[in-house]
Design a protein around this motif. Structure first.
Motif, PDB file in Angstrom:
ATOM      1  N   ARG A   1      -4.885   2.753  -3.011  1.00  0.00           N
ATOM      2  CA  ARG A   1      -3.452   2.865  -2.744  1.00  0.00           C
ATOM      3  C   ARG A   1      -2.742   1.532  -2.918  1.00  0.00           C
ATOM      4  O   ARG A   1      -1.542   1.437  -2.659  1.00  0.00           O
ATOM      5  CB  ARG A   1      -3.217   3.381  -1.326  1.00  0.00           C
ATOM      6  CG  ARG A   1      -3.763   4.780  -1.114  1.00  0.00           C
ATOM      7  CD  ARG A   1      -3.449   5.284   0.260  1.00  0.00           C
ATOM      8  NE  ARG A   1      -3.918   6.650   0.456  1.00  0.00           N
ATOM      9  CZ  ARG A   1      -3.761   7.359   1.561  1.00  0.00           C
ATOM     10  NH1 ARG A   1      -3.139   6.802   2.601  1.00  0.00           N
ATOM     11  NH2 ARG A   1      -4.205   8.579   1.654  1.00  0.00           N
ATOM     12  N   ALA A   2      -3.458   0.525  -3.339  1.00  0.00           N
ATOM     13  CA  ALA A   2      -2.881  -0.806  -3.438  1.00  0.00           C
ATOM     14  C   ALA A   2      -2.054  -0.952  -4.711  1.00  0.00           C
ATOM     15  O   ALA A   2      -2.370  -0.390  -5.755  1.00  0.00           O
ATOM     16  CB  ALA A   2      -3.988  -1.851  -3.414  1.00  0.00           C
ATOM     17  N   ILE A   3      -0.982  -1.725  -4.590  1.00  0.00           N
ATOM     18  CA  ILE A   3      -0.176  -2.128  -5.737  1.00  0.00           C
ATOM     19  C   ILE A   3       0.263  -3.566  -5.486  1.00  0.00           C
ATOM     20  O   ILE A   3       0.657  -3.919  -4.368  1.00  0.00           O
ATOM     21  CB  ILE A   3       1.034  -1.189  -5.945  1.00  0.00           C
ATOM     22  CG1 ILE A   3       1.834  -1.607  -7.183  1.00  0.00           C
ATOM     23  CG2 ILE A   3       1.926  -1.142  -4.723  1.00  0.00           C
ATOM     24  CD1 ILE A   3       2.926  -0.619  -7.574  1.00  0.00           C
TER      25      ILE A   3
ATOM     26  N   PHE B   1       0.844  -1.181   0.000  1.00  0.00           N
ATOM     27  CA  PHE B   1       0.000   0.000   0.000  1.00  0.00           C
ATOM     28  C   PHE B   1       0.893   1.248   0.000  1.00  0.00           C
ATOM     29  O   PHE B   1       1.749   1.411   0.866  1.00  0.00           O
ATOM     30  CB  PHE B   1      -0.936   0.013   1.213  1.00  0.00           C
ATOM     31  CG  PHE B   1      -2.088  -0.930   1.088  1.00  0.00           C
ATOM     32  CD1 PHE B   1      -3.261  -0.542   0.468  1.00  0.00           C
ATOM     33  CD2 PHE B   1      -1.988  -2.225   1.574  1.00  0.00           C
ATOM     34  CE1 PHE B   1      -4.318  -1.412   0.338  1.00  0.00           C
ATOM     35  CE2 PHE B   1      -3.048  -3.106   1.459  1.00  0.00           C
ATOM     36  CZ  PHE B   1      -4.216  -2.704   0.828  1.00  0.00           C
ATOM     37  N   LEU B   2       0.692   2.083  -1.007  1.00  0.00           N
ATOM     38  CA  LEU B   2       1.448   3.323  -1.142  1.00  0.00           C
ATOM     39  C   LEU B   2       0.703   4.426  -0.398  1.00  0.00           C
ATOM     40  O   LEU B   2      -0.407   4.813  -0.779  1.00  0.00           O
ATOM     41  CB  LEU B   2       1.608   3.682  -2.623  1.00  0.00           C
ATOM     42  CG  LEU B   2       2.249   2.603  -3.505  1.00  0.00           C
ATOM     43  CD1 LEU B   2       2.197   3.015  -4.968  1.00  0.00           C
ATOM     44  CD2 LEU B   2       3.684   2.338  -3.079  1.00  0.00           C
ATOM     45  N   LEU B   3       1.298   4.936   0.665  1.00  0.00           N
ATOM     46  CA  LEU B   3       0.631   5.931   1.490  1.00  0.00           C
ATOM     47  C   LEU B   3       0.520   7.289   0.815  1.00  0.00           C
ATOM     48  O   LEU B   3      -0.304   8.109   1.211  1.00  0.00           O
ATOM     49  CB  LEU B   3       1.350   6.067   2.839  1.00  0.00           C
ATOM     50  CG  LEU B   3       1.382   4.797   3.698  1.00  0.00           C
ATOM     51  CD1 LEU B   3       2.055   5.082   5.035  1.00  0.00           C
ATOM     52  CD2 LEU B   3      -0.014   4.228   3.896  1.00  0.00           C
TER      53      LEU B   3
ATOM     54  N   ASN C   1       5.464   6.315   0.711  1.00  0.00           N
ATOM     55  CA  ASN C   1       5.834   7.100  -0.450  1.00  0.00           C
ATOM     56  C   ASN C   1       4.745   6.932  -1.504  1.00  0.00           C
ATOM     57  O   ASN C   1       3.809   6.154  -1.316  1.00  0.00           O
ATOM     58  CB  ASN C   1       7.194   6.668  -1.004  1.00  0.00           C
ATOM     59  CG  ASN C   1       7.990   7.827  -1.576  1.00  0.00           C
ATOM     60  OD1 ASN C   1       7.422   8.715  -2.203  1.00  0.00           O
ATOM     61  ND2 ASN C   1       9.296   7.823  -1.362  1.00  0.00           N
ATOM     62  N   PHE C   2       4.877   7.672  -2.634  1.00  0.00           N
ATOM     63  CA  PHE C   2       3.883   7.540  -3.694  1.00  0.00           C
ATOM     64  C   PHE C   2       4.326   6.553  -4.769  1.00  0.00           C
ATOM     65  O   PHE C   2       3.654   6.387  -5.780  1.00  0.00           O
ATOM     66  CB  PHE C   2       3.573   8.905  -4.320  1.00  0.00           C
ATOM     67  CG  PHE C   2       4.754   9.560  -4.982  1.00  0.00           C
ATOM     68  CD1 PHE C   2       4.976   9.406  -6.337  1.00  0.00           C
ATOM     69  CD2 PHE C   2       5.644  10.340  -4.253  1.00  0.00           C
ATOM     70  CE1 PHE C   2       6.059  10.006  -6.963  1.00  0.00           C
ATOM     71  CE2 PHE C   2       6.725  10.943  -4.873  1.00  0.00           C
ATOM     72  CZ  PHE C   2       6.933  10.779  -6.218  1.00  0.00           C
ATOM     73  N   PHE C   3       5.471   5.890  -4.563  1.00  0.00           N
ATOM     74  CA  PHE C   3       5.938   4.849  -5.467  1.00  0.00           C
ATOM     75  C   PHE C   3       6.730   3.839  -4.649  1.00  0.00           C
ATOM     76  O   PHE C   3       7.024   4.055  -3.471  1.00  0.00           O
ATOM     77  CB  PHE C   3       6.811   5.434  -6.591  1.00  0.00           C
ATOM     78  CG  PHE C   3       8.118   6.016  -6.112  1.00  0.00           C
ATOM     79  CD1 PHE C   3       9.293   5.283  -6.204  1.00  0.00           C
ATOM     80  CD2 PHE C   3       8.181   7.286  -5.568  1.00  0.00           C
ATOM     81  CE1 PHE C   3      10.500   5.811  -5.769  1.00  0.00           C
ATOM     82  CE2 PHE C   3       9.379   7.828  -5.136  1.00  0.00           C
ATOM     83  CZ  PHE C   3      10.537   7.085  -5.233  1.00  0.00           C
TER      84      PHE C   3
ATOM     85  N   ASN D   1      -3.975   6.051  -8.809  1.00  0.00           N
ATOM     86  CA  ASN D   1      -4.371   5.806  -7.416  1.00  0.00           C
ATOM     87  C   ASN D   1      -5.228   6.937  -6.869  1.00  0.00           C
ATOM     88  O   ASN D   1      -6.199   6.701  -6.130  1.00  0.00           O
ATOM     89  CB  ASN D   1      -3.126   5.633  -6.550  1.00  0.00           C
ATOM     90  CG  ASN D   1      -2.459   4.296  -6.768  1.00  0.00           C
ATOM     91  OD1 ASN D   1      -2.969   3.440  -7.476  1.00  0.00           O
ATOM     92  ND2 ASN D   1      -1.298   4.096  -6.160  1.00  0.00           N
ATOM     93  N   ILE D   2      -4.880   8.176  -7.209  1.00  0.00           N
ATOM     94  CA  ILE D   2      -5.684   9.311  -6.744  1.00  0.00           C
ATOM     95  C   ILE D   2      -7.066   9.273  -7.386  1.00  0.00           C
ATOM     96  O   ILE D   2      -8.082   9.504  -6.726  1.00  0.00           O
ATOM     97  CB  ILE D   2      -4.973  10.640  -7.069  1.00  0.00           C
ATOM     98  CG1 ILE D   2      -3.681  10.771  -6.242  1.00  0.00           C
ATOM     99  CG2 ILE D   2      -5.890  11.831  -6.780  1.00  0.00           C
ATOM    100  CD1 ILE D   2      -2.875  12.005  -6.578  1.00  0.00           C
ATOM    101  N   GLN D   3      -7.107   8.964  -8.673  1.00  0.00           N
ATOM    102  CA  GLN D   3      -8.379   8.970  -9.393  1.00  0.00           C
ATOM    103  C   GLN D   3      -9.306   7.843  -8.934  1.00  0.00           C
ATOM    104  O   GLN D   3     -10.517   8.022  -8.859  1.00  0.00           O
ATOM    105  CB  GLN D   3      -8.113   8.838 -10.904  1.00  0.00           C
ATOM    106  CG  GLN D   3      -9.316   9.112 -11.793  1.00  0.00           C
ATOM    107  CD  GLN D   3      -9.735  10.573 -11.769  1.00  0.00           C
ATOM    108  OE1 GLN D   3      -8.951  11.442 -11.402  1.00  0.00           O
ATOM    109  NE2 GLN D   3     -10.986  10.845 -12.130  1.00  0.00           N
ATOM    110  N   THR D   4      -8.739   6.678  -8.633  1.00  0.00           N
ATOM    111  CA  THR D   4      -9.547   5.521  -8.230  1.00  0.00           C
ATOM    112  C   THR D   4      -9.700   5.404  -6.714  1.00  0.00           C
ATOM    113  O   THR D   4     -10.345   4.465  -6.241  1.00  0.00           O
ATOM    114  CB  THR D   4      -8.913   4.231  -8.768  1.00  0.00           C
ATOM    115  OG1 THR D   4      -7.571   4.108  -8.257  1.00  0.00           O
ATOM    116  CG2 THR D   4      -8.881   4.237 -10.292  1.00  0.00           C
TER     117      THR D   4
END
Length: 309
Positions: A90-92, A13-15, A176-178, A84-87
């Motif tokens: 935060r999962a990858i 999960f990207l915080l 992080n965002f990545f 991730n912002i649009q949907t």
């Protein structure tokens, strides 16, 4: 939490940069704008170099590859963040995280290697101008570019081999965002002696040696320039490497800034905000630095604009 084998199915999960719902739309617009500017600016540099025969020189050859690398470097992180912002997710996936980490390492190391090669190119041009065309011939330039690519892939494979040998737990959080390689490996790997030795070797080969090469090249460049008798000759020599030196300071300065900020603040979220500088801002500024300070690039862009019109 239950530990799983590295071959099991799991998610990270990207915080991201902020938990505030009101900021998500602002972040989406800001990062989309920066991403589009980065794509447009670097594509213009590539078009300007490839469309003008006067720019078929080693310096601009490496510059076009650097612009292509910046496009890949930014495309590795920003589109996933925008999705991730649009949907509102935060999962990858584990595979997706390793893939993003691999691409990030390849393009990041490629930029590191290219900056070193470009410093060597300026060193040869200023210190050995009469032998420049002989030393920096097309075959050697292609060889340098190929070597940079292979070294970057090797760096990525080393990190992936370390990650694949580590165990991980389900639904781990990345601040992080990545998928930042350092955070992923810190979460999944125990700091054994072998792990620490391998990481130190990676830092020396892919960090210390390129920086040392750049510093040595500019030491020789400055020494040669100071020996020139005329102020005009000194200014002209400095101007040929001013843009590259600016990009070097920006790339390594922001990278070290991220490291120092996280070490001092001990705030993972602050480190994520600081990492925006070298992952998004630096690739966006690179084409502006070269186009604004370089007369050849500006003339080529004017010709390109005239052809389009």
């Amino acid at each position: 939490m239950k530990s799983r084998n590295q071959t099991g199915v799991s998610q990270f999960f990207l915080l991201g940069l902020s938990d505030d719902p009101e900021l998500q739309l602002i972040l989406f617009g800001l990062f989309l704008s920066m991403y589009l500017i980065t794509m447009l600016g670097n594509l213009l540099i590539i078009l300007a170099v490839t469309s003008d025969p006067h720019l078929y020189t080693p310096m601009y050859f490496f510059l076009s590859i650097l612009s292509l690398t910046d496009i890949g470097f930014t495309s590795t992180t920003v589109p996933k963040m925008l999705v991730n912002i649009q949907t509102h997710s935060r999962a990858i996936s584990y595979v997706g995280c390793l893939t993003q980490m691999s691409a990030f390492l390849i393009f990041g190391c490629m930029e590191d290697m290219l900056l070193t090669v470009m410093a060597y190119d300026r060193f040869v041009a200023i210190c050995y101008p009469l032998l420049y065309r002989v030393i920096m011939n097309p075959h050697r330039c292609v060889g340098f570019a190929t070597l940079s690519c292979l070294v970057s892939i090797f760096d990525s494979l080393l990190h992936n081999l370390i990650a694949l040998r580590c165990t991980f737990v389900e639904n781990m959080m990345i601040s992080n965002f990545f998928c930042d390689p350092s955070q992923v490996l810190n979460l999944t790997c125990s700091h054994t002696l072998m792990y620490n030795v391998i990481m130190y070797i990676i830092v020396v080969i892919f960090g210390f040696l390129p920086i040392s090469g750049i510093l040595f090249s500019y030491y020789k460049i400055v020494s040669s320039i100071l020996k020139l008798p005329s102020p005009g000759g000194k200014y002209k020599a400095f101007s040929t490497c001013g843009s590259h030196l600016t990009i070097v300071c920006l790339f390594y300065g922001t990278g070290f800034g991220v490291y120092l900020s996280t070490a001092v603040s001990h705030s993972p979220r602050y480190g994520a905000v600081a990492s925006v500088m070298y992952t998004v801002v630096t690739p966006m500024l690179n084409p502006f630095i070269y186009s604004l300070r370089n007369r050849d690039i500006k003339n080529s862009l004017r010709k390109l604009h005239g052809r389009i019109l």
